[in-house]
Design a protein around this motif. Structure first.
Motif, PDB file in Angstrom:
ATOM      1  N   ARG A  81       0.586  -1.025   0.042  1.00 50.29           N
ATOM      2  CA  ARG A  81      -0.146  -0.331  -0.476  1.00 50.29           C
ATOM      3  C   ARG A  81       0.537   1.679  -0.014  1.00 50.29           C
ATOM      4  NH1 ARG A  81      -4.964  -1.279   4.386  1.00 50.29           N
ATOM      5  NH2 ARG A  81      -5.291  -4.126   3.426  1.00 50.29           N
ATOM      6  N   VAL A  82       2.102   1.230  -0.780  1.00 51.13           N
ATOM      7  CA  VAL A  82       2.755   2.992  -0.878  1.00 51.13           C
ATOM      8  C   VAL A  82       1.877   3.941  -1.835  1.00 51.13           C
ATOM      9  CG1 VAL A  82       4.292   1.183  -1.210  1.00 51.13           C
ATOM     10  CG2 VAL A  82       3.499   1.939  -3.335  1.00 51.13           C
ATOM     11  N   GLY A  83       2.030   4.898  -1.516  1.00 49.03           N
ATOM     12  CA  GLY A  83       1.147   6.480  -1.430  1.00 49.03           C
ATOM     13  C   GLY A  83       2.725   7.186  -1.579  1.00 49.03           C
ATOM     14  N   PRO A  84       1.735   8.507  -2.051  1.00 42.66           N
ATOM     15  CA  PRO A  84       2.462   9.673  -1.923  1.00 42.66           C
ATOM     16  C   PRO A  84       3.734   9.419  -0.512  1.00 42.66           C
ATOM     17  CG  PRO A  84       0.418  10.481  -2.310  1.00 42.66           C
ATOM     18  CD  PRO A  84       0.295   8.527  -1.951  1.00 42.66           C
ATOM     19  N   ALA A  85       3.301   9.395   0.631  1.00 41.96           N
ATOM     20  CA  ALA A  85       4.047   9.387   1.661  1.00 41.96           C
ATOM     21  C   ALA A  85       5.109   9.386   1.735  1.00 41.96           C
ATOM     22  CB  ALA A  85       3.591   9.051   2.987  1.00 41.96           C
ATOM     23  N   ALA A  86       4.926   7.698   1.342  1.00 41.92           N
ATOM     24  CA  ALA A  86       6.315   7.207   1.030  1.00 41.92           C
ATOM     25  C   ALA A  86       7.367   6.887  -0.084  1.00 41.92           C
ATOM     26  CB  ALA A  86       5.983   5.202   1.396  1.00 41.92           C
ATOM     27  N   PHE A  87       6.905   7.861  -0.592  1.00 42.73           N
ATOM     28  CA  PHE A  87       7.463   7.712  -1.887  1.00 42.73           C
ATOM     29  C   PHE A  87       8.525   9.327  -1.398  1.00 42.73           C
ATOM     30  CE2 PHE A  87       9.104  10.366  -5.634  1.00 42.73           C
ATOM     31  CZ  PHE A  87       9.110   9.508  -6.274  1.00 42.73           C
ATOM     32  N   LYS A  88       7.953  10.301  -0.795  1.00 41.22           N
ATOM     33  CA  LYS A  88       8.534  11.713  -0.248  1.00 41.22           C
ATOM     34  C   LYS A  88       9.410  11.017   0.996  1.00 41.22           C
ATOM     35  CE  LYS A  88       4.452  14.520  -0.737  1.00 41.22           C
ATOM     36  NZ  LYS A  88       3.758  15.388   0.166  1.00 41.22           N
ATOM     37  N   PHE A 125       5.305   4.057   5.836  1.00 36.84           N
ATOM     38  CA  PHE A 125       5.765   3.153   5.871  1.00 36.84           C
ATOM     39  C   PHE A 125       5.653   1.882   7.203  1.00 36.84           C
ATOM     40  CE2 PHE A 125       8.599   4.336   2.511  1.00 36.84           C
ATOM     41  CZ  PHE A 125       9.405   3.403   1.918  1.00 36.84           C
ATOM     42  N   ALA A 126       5.319   1.207   7.179  1.00 36.11           N
ATOM     43  CA  ALA A 126       5.510   0.006   8.455  1.00 36.11           C
ATOM     44  C   ALA A 126       6.270  -1.481   8.201  1.00 36.11           C
ATOM     45  CB  ALA A 126       4.001  -0.203   8.863  1.00 36.11           C
ATOM     46  N   ALA A 127       6.461  -2.055   8.717  1.00 30.23           N
ATOM     47  CA  ALA A 127       7.294  -3.056   8.489  1.00 30.23           C
ATOM     48  C   ALA A 127       7.623  -3.841   7.233  1.00 30.23           C
ATOM     49  CB  ALA A 127       7.202  -4.524   9.572  1.00 30.23           C
ATOM     50  N   SER A 128       6.649  -4.423   6.805  1.00 30.00           N
ATOM     51  CA  SER A 128       5.502  -4.507   5.852  1.00 30.00           C
ATOM     52  C   SER A 128       5.885  -4.186   4.605  1.00 30.00           C
ATOM     53  CB  SER A 128       3.961  -5.183   5.705  1.00 30.00           C
ATOM     54  OG  SER A 128       3.568  -6.051   4.064  1.00 30.00           O
ATOM     55  N   VAL A 129       5.492  -3.082   4.317  1.00 28.56           N
ATOM     56  CA  VAL A 129       6.253  -1.996   3.446  1.00 28.56           C
ATOM     57  C   VAL A 129       7.995  -1.715   2.840  1.00 28.56           C
ATOM     58  CG1 VAL A 129       6.393  -0.276   1.995  1.00 28.56           C
ATOM     59  CG2 VAL A 129       3.826  -1.254   2.721  1.00 28.56           C
ATOM     60  N   ALA A 130       8.052  -1.718   4.308  1.00 31.82           N
ATOM     61  CA  ALA A 130       9.712  -1.861   4.411  1.00 31.82           C
ATOM     62  C   ALA A 130      10.333  -3.121   3.629  1.00 31.82           C
ATOM     63  CB  ALA A 130      10.154  -1.872   5.862  1.00 31.82           C
ATOM     64  N   THR A 131      10.286  -4.332   4.561  1.00 27.26           N
ATOM     65  CA  THR A 131      10.427  -5.287   3.716  1.00 27.26           C
ATOM     66  C   THR A 131      10.410  -5.291   2.480  1.00 27.26           C
ATOM     67  OG1 THR A 131       8.889  -6.867   4.623  1.00 27.26           O
ATOM     68  CG2 THR A 131      10.880  -6.366   5.903  1.00 27.26           C
ATOM     69  N   LYS A 132       9.292  -5.381   1.585  1.00 24.42           N
ATOM     70  CA  LYS A 132       9.662  -5.565   0.581  1.00 24.42           C
ATOM     71  C   LYS A 132      10.214  -4.633  -0.188  1.00 24.42           C
ATOM     72  CE  LYS A 132       3.874  -6.911   1.214  1.00 24.42           C
ATOM     73  NZ  LYS A 132       2.618  -6.566   1.077  1.00 24.42           N
ATOM     74  N   VAL A 133       9.913  -3.882   0.002  1.00 23.79           N
ATOM     75  CA  VAL A 133      11.795  -3.244  -0.883  1.00 23.79           C
ATOM     76  C   VAL A 133      12.928  -3.734  -0.755  1.00 23.79           C
ATOM     77  CG1 VAL A 133      11.248  -0.522   0.884  1.00 23.79           C
ATOM     78  CG2 VAL A 133      11.682  -0.457  -2.078  1.00 23.79           C
ATOM     79  N   LEU A 134      13.390  -3.689   0.804  1.00 22.69           N
ATOM     80  CA  LEU A 134      14.372  -3.777   0.668  1.00 22.69           C
ATOM     81  C   LEU A 134      14.692  -4.928   0.694  1.00 22.69           C
ATOM     82  CD1 LEU A 134      14.029  -2.629   4.891  1.00 22.69           C
ATOM     83  CD2 LEU A 134      15.775  -1.203   2.909  1.00 22.69           C
ATOM     84  N   HIS A 135      13.954  -5.810   0.648  1.00 21.87           N
ATOM     85  CA  HIS A 135      14.347  -7.451  -0.229  1.00 21.87           C
ATOM     86  C   HIS A 135      14.795  -7.685  -1.497  1.00 21.87           C
ATOM     87  CE1 HIS A 135      13.397 -11.933  -1.238  1.00 21.87           C
ATOM     88  NE2 HIS A 135      13.186 -11.628  -2.149  1.00 21.87           N
ATOM     89  N   LYS A 136      14.456  -6.743  -2.367  1.00 20.39           N
ATOM     90  CA  LYS A 136      14.988  -6.292  -3.615  1.00 20.39           C
ATOM     91  C   LYS A 136      16.309  -6.138  -3.588  1.00 20.39           C
ATOM     92  CE  LYS A 136      12.963  -7.885  -6.935  1.00 20.39           C
ATOM     93  NZ  LYS A 136      12.829  -8.880  -6.776  1.00 20.39           N
TER      94      LYS A 136
END
Length: 216
Positions: free
Chosen positions: A60-67, A110-121
């Protein structure tokens, strides 16, 4: 004869019967596009465009995560993390991984879910995907599947570290040694944490399918 896999970190063990079939069934999941994606960005630098691929696995990424990545990605110490399999890490290294994930989880959007989905790559052998529902809400939930998975976001370093320890245990436990060898042969080139994610995700969604959308 199928390949069985014991998961649950030695705390809440479940036997996944025919894990090889679960793995093969993942080949029709949209998440395969995520796993197959090879980023063109620097593996030691988190960039805003790194967020894009996570939408393939319900991020569930959005503008806040991008910024947040725009503003804080340059200061993230990815160079300090080794590019090695989670199964081969020490407790000290796993602690560093947990701290890094928790740091990013605190960013806006962010939260742990989004953080690991981007950091996994960035570290596909080292950082597993800690999905809110599949991992924290089901895999680590003693009340699941009798009750539906929890959907609460996770931010705490202690909880993230606990999840890493559970997964590390399942990757290294003696009774799974032959199974991991056979499963790796089915999907060569996948890291062991990717195999784990594929198998658990299919098992999770078989037991708890996505609820149909409510009529508008």
């Amino acid at each position: 004869m199928g390949t069985d896999l014991v998961v649950g970190g030695g705390r809440l063990d479940r036997c996944l019967v025919d894990a090889d079939k679960l793995l093969c069934d993942y080949r029709t999941d949209d998440g395969l596009r995520y796993l197959d994606w090879r980023p063109t960005t620097d593996p030691d630098r988190l960039m805003p465009e790194d967020l894009a691929v996570t939408i393939l696995i319900n991020s569930r990424v959005g503008p806040a995560a991008f910024k947040s990545v725009q503003d804080r990605g340059v200061d993230l110490d990815l160079e300090g993390l080794p590019d090695m399999p989670l199964a081969q890490t020490s407790l000290e290294v796993r602690g560093r991984v947990a701290r890094l994930i928790a740091d990013v989880a605190q960013w806006k959007g962010f939260a742990a879910s989004v953080a690991t989905k981007v950091l996994h790559k960035k570290r596909p052998q080292l950082i597993p995907i800690l999905d809110n529902q599949a991992i924290f809400g089901a895999y680590m939930n003693p009340r699941w599947p009798e009750r539906r998975s929890l959907v609460d976001s996770v931010y705490a370093e202690s909880r993230i570290a606990e999840a890493l320890e559970w997964i590390w245990t399942d990757l290294t436990r003696r009774e799974n040694a032959d199974a991991w060898t056979l499963l790796s042969a089915l999907e060569p080139g996948r890291s062991r944490i990717e195999l784990f994610d594929m198998i658990w995700w299919v098992n999770f969604r078989r037991i708890e399918p996505v609820r149909p959308a409510s009529p508008v």
